[in-house]
Design an enzyme around this catalytic site. Structure first.
Site, mmCIF file in Angstrom:
data_model
loop_
_atom_site.group_PDB
_atom_site.id
_atom_site.type_symbol
_atom_site.label_atom_id
_atom_site.label_comp_id
_atom_site.label_asym_id
_atom_site.label_seq_id
_atom_site.Cartn_x
_atom_site.Cartn_y
_atom_site.Cartn_z
ATOM 1 N N GLU A 229 8.719 40.729 -26.162
ATOM 2 C CA GLU A 229 9.313 39.781 -25.921
ATOM 3 C C GLU A 229 10.886 41.151 -25.999
ATOM 4 O O GLU A 229 11.720 40.727 -27.461
ATOM 5 C CB GLU A 229 10.392 38.355 -26.274
ATOM 6 C CG GLU A 229 10.630 37.589 -25.992
ATOM 7 C CD GLU A 229 12.456 38.538 -26.058
ATOM 8 O OE1 GLU A 229 13.219 38.375 -25.563
ATOM 9 O OE2 GLU A 229 12.811 37.108 -26.882
ATOM 10 N N CYS A 263 18.889 37.262 -27.024
ATOM 11 C CA CYS A 263 18.792 38.125 -26.029
ATOM 12 C C CYS A 263 18.499 37.244 -24.130
ATOM 13 O O CYS A 263 19.043 38.121 -23.394
ATOM 14 C CB CYS A 263 17.279 38.489 -25.707
ATOM 15 S SG CYS A 263 16.310 37.013 -26.488
#
Length: 471
Positions: A229, A263
């Site tokens: 990720e 993020c």
């Protein structure tokens, strides 16, 4: 022996120090995990559920202590770290449900016998933790891996080793068998030593550049499962939204929460040309002026704290300046904040309409505005990135959402909510440079075990009738 030191970015005070694991110590940790795997993987699943439930209880008992440690190591406000500990505890129950739904065991009778689907653990899983959610994000790999029957070697971020140590203490309180969970502290060299060991899975949250390196490293080792990720250059599109103040709240919470160190933060704001876009920008500026950035123990409690380090702040300001040098226009100048440590930076907003700038994530409270003429151009601008983690649309028109959700390329796409919102019982992850199509959160069960399909019969019987062409 190299010493690892963690400091409070708001004050510079030492939070934790200890030795970095050597290559030999990393190898020993992997060896312990390998030796523990057969027994752990073969145990009844209820044994593993009971173990992670004991871990959950330890997290609950020590939640205030761990939340304070995360605030001290990362600078995050207490309201955030308290929520992080709640998410870590909730991950246990979510992961148990996810395993049953996503993996587990199923059987059906067929004309050829009993068809059974089982899932088996991979083996030794290496988990590399990030600094922005140093508890929640690695926890989201560790718990599903343990439930699946994998053993774990965990290297926390070198910026948050105390958080990793406290997680290890909670797992020790859960009375796991020797070698099932192993902690190695250190920086880049320790991480490299771990990936040089014979592991079976790598579970990582971090930068796109690191993810690209890992894909290259394991290109010839297809048995090593990569769950990556990797962040994103995320777009937030605002179109046909009349309440500028309401829109501003969604934009601010998308771009500046956690000092921009999520993020899923919006990095690019795409607005219509003309008066409506101007009004939205004006409302955003007014709301940003009310945000408080201060040390975690300030009174009253701040909105957000510093970046993870003064070095990170300097790199972020340099990256923003490169965009200005490329022709972007400054709408709100970013700078270090007077009277606070050099890790603090104020929010910055630039307008890059018509300007070619680098397609990279800046992990800081910075927002780039692009103005476009129509909604199709807004979607096109949103997709103009090699990343694909999160995206959002703010609009009063549901027809816009119908088009947006079909055309935007991202793994998390929100409507009239911040881009940073994500449910723990849903998948989380992206495509392109944002990951490798192994979304975490609820779908973590998918990469923690592999499927085994079987045809089964309870007795040996002749199948000569199934053999064609006999003489």
């Amino acid at each position: 022996m190299t010493q690892l030191i963690s400091t409070n970015p708001a004050t510079g005070d030492t939070v934790w120090d200890g030795p970095e694991a050597t290559a030999a110590e990393v190898a020993a940790a992997v060896g312990r995990a390998r030796a523990a795997f057969p027994d752990w993987g073969d145990r009844p699943r209820q044994d593993r559920i009971d173990a992670v439930k004991r871990y959950q209880a330890a997290l609950k008992a020590r939640a205030p202590e761990i939340a304070l440690a995360i605030s001290r190591e990362t600078g995050k406000a207490p309201w955030e770290t308290t929520a992080e500990l709640g998410a870590m505890q909730g991950k246990v129950d979510i992961s148990i449900r996810a395993y049953d739904e996503r993996t587990g065991e199923r059987t059906a009778d067929t004309a050829f016998g009993r068809a059974t689907l089982r899932h088996r653990p991979h083996g030794v899983a290496a988990v590399l933790g990030p600094f922005n959610f140093p508890g929640h994000l690695p926890n989201g790999h560790i718990v599903p891996a343990l439930l699946a029957g994998d053993t774990v070697v965990f290297k926390p971020s070198e910026e948050a080793p105390l958080t990793g140590q406290l997680m290890a203490d909670c797992l020790a309180e859960a009375d796991l068998p020797e070698g099932v969970f192993n902690l190695v502290q250190g920086g880049r060299d320790t991480g490299a030593a771990l990936l040089d060991q014979p592991i079976d899975a790598l579970m990582f949250t971090g930068s796109g550049a690191a993810g690209a390196h890992f894909r290259r490293k394991f290109a010839d080792d297809p048995h090593v499962i990569l769950a990556l990720e990797l962040g994103g250059n995320n777009p937030l599109v605002v179109w046909d939204a009349a309440d500028a103040e309401a829109v501003a709240g969604i934009i601010v919470q998308s771009a500046f929460i956690t000092t921009g160190q999520r993020c899923s933060c919006a990095r690019r704001l795409i607005l219509p040309q003309g008066a409506q876009g101007d009004a939205i920008l004006e409302a955003v500026m007014a709301l940003v002026a009310r945000l408080t950035f201060a040390p975690h123990d300030s009174d009253p409690e701040p909105y957000a704290g510093p970046l993870i380090s003064a070095r990170a702040a300097g790199q972020a300001l340099d990256a923003l300046q490169r965009r200005v040098d490329a022709g972007a226009r400054v709408l709100l100048p970013a700078s270090r904040i007077d009277g606070l440590s050099d890790a603090f930076v104020s929010p910055g907003i630039i307008d890059a309409t018509g300007i070619e700038i680098e397609d990279e994530e800046i992990f800081a409270p910075f927002l780039t505005v692009t103005r476009v003429a129509d909604f199709d151009a807004a979607i096109q601008a949103g997709n103009a990135t090699r990343y694909g983690l999160s995206a959002g649309l703010v609009s009063d028109d549901p027809a816009n959402w119908d088009r947006f959700i079909r055309r935007i390329r991202a793994g998390v796409v929100n409507f009239n909510r911040p881009t940073t919102g994500a449910a723990g019982d849903m998948p989380f992850g992206g495509l392109g440079a944002s990951g490798n199509h192994r979304p975490s959160a609820y779908y973590a069960a998918d990469y923690c075990a592999y499927p085994v399909a079987s045809f089964e019969a309870d007795a040996v019987k002749s199948i000569e009738g199934e053999i064609r062409g006999l003489r």
